[in-house]
Design a protein around this motif. Structure first.
Motif, PDB file in Angstrom:
ATOM      1  N   TRP A 192     -10.405 -23.208  82.928  1.00 58.15           N
ATOM      2  CA  TRP A 192     -11.438 -23.514  83.918  1.00 58.15           C
ATOM      3  C   TRP A 192     -12.089 -24.863  83.619  1.00 58.15           C
ATOM      4  O   TRP A 192     -12.254 -25.687  84.507  1.00 58.15           O
ATOM      5  CB  TRP A 192     -12.487 -22.407  83.914  1.00 58.15           C
ATOM      6  N   THR A 193     -12.455 -25.087  82.370  1.00 56.45           N
ATOM      7  CA  THR A 193     -13.120 -26.341  82.034  1.00 56.45           C
ATOM      8  C   THR A 193     -12.173 -27.530  82.175  1.00 56.45           C
ATOM      9  O   THR A 193     -12.598 -28.607  82.585  1.00 56.45           O
ATOM     10  CB  THR A 193     -13.684 -26.311  80.606  1.00 56.45           C
ATOM     11  N   THR A 213      -9.014 -18.412  79.726  1.00 48.23           N
ATOM     12  CA  THR A 213      -9.555 -18.646  81.062  1.00 48.23           C
ATOM     13  C   THR A 213     -10.643 -19.710  81.026  1.00 48.23           C
ATOM     14  O   THR A 213     -10.672 -20.607  81.878  1.00 48.23           O
ATOM     15  CB  THR A 213     -10.117 -17.339  81.648  1.00 48.23           C
ATOM     16  N   ALA A 214     -11.527 -19.623  80.058  1.00 49.81           N
ATOM     17  CA  ALA A 214     -12.590 -20.628  79.942  1.00 49.81           C
ATOM     18  C   ALA A 214     -12.021 -22.016  79.667  1.00 49.81           C
ATOM     19  O   ALA A 214     -12.478 -23.015  80.246  1.00 49.81           O
ATOM     20  CB  ALA A 214     -13.561 -20.224  78.842  1.00 49.81           C
ATOM     21  N   ALA A 245     -10.264 -14.203  77.929  1.00 50.67           N
ATOM     22  CA  ALA A 245     -11.498 -14.906  78.284  1.00 50.67           C
ATOM     23  C   ALA A 245     -11.517 -16.321  77.713  1.00 50.67           C
ATOM     24  O   ALA A 245     -11.935 -17.268  78.396  1.00 50.67           O
ATOM     25  CB  ALA A 245     -12.705 -14.114  77.789  1.00 50.67           C
TER      26      ALA A 245
END
Length: 134
Positions: free
Chosen positions: A126-127, A122-123, A119
């Motif tokens: 993504w950012t 992934t964050a 997580a």
């Protein structure tokens, strides 16, 4: 003795930071690996395979930067972010799971820590890939 122990801690921290950075760039690394592998299997040589891998990764990153620069809708940016975040999640899970297996006793905490690591990676991916503007 203490200096050696401190240097080992710094080295482990630097390896984990490098692993985190490489997990964010999972898609370009995967594309580079595929291009290099295909070139090497066609009996073109190791130098041509390395060149093909580098060119494929650079072309992918340039195409993504152009797509983000000219994207008008947030859905397009989200799709680009998801395209980079999905392989980063898999890479982050596997990286953290490998560390958890090596350092923790077997139990329910290994997958929990691995999912938490996925997580976080992934964050971060993504950012990074959905925020680029112009």
């Amino acid at each position: 003795m203490l200096i050696g122990f401190a240097l080992i801690i710094v080295a482990v921290f630097m390896c984990c930071a490098l692993l985190f950075r490489l997990s964010i760039y999972a898609l370009p690394l995967f594309v580079a690996f595929l291009a290099g592998s295909a070139t090497y299997r066609s009996d073109s040589g190791i130098v041509a395979a390395l060149a093909a891998a580098a060119i494929a990764a650079v072309v992918l990153l340039a195409a993504v930067q152009l797509a983000l620069a000219f994207a008008k809708s947030e859905m397009t940016r989200a799709a680009i972010g998801f395209a980079f975040a999905a392989p980063a999640a898999v890479a982050g899970y596997n990286a953290v799971h490998g560390i958890a297996v090596a350092t923790m006793p077997q139990g329910a905490w290994q997958p929990t820590v691995s999912l938490l690591g996925a997580a976080v990676v992934t964050a971060a991916s993504w950012t990074q890939w959905s925020r680029a503007r112009q």
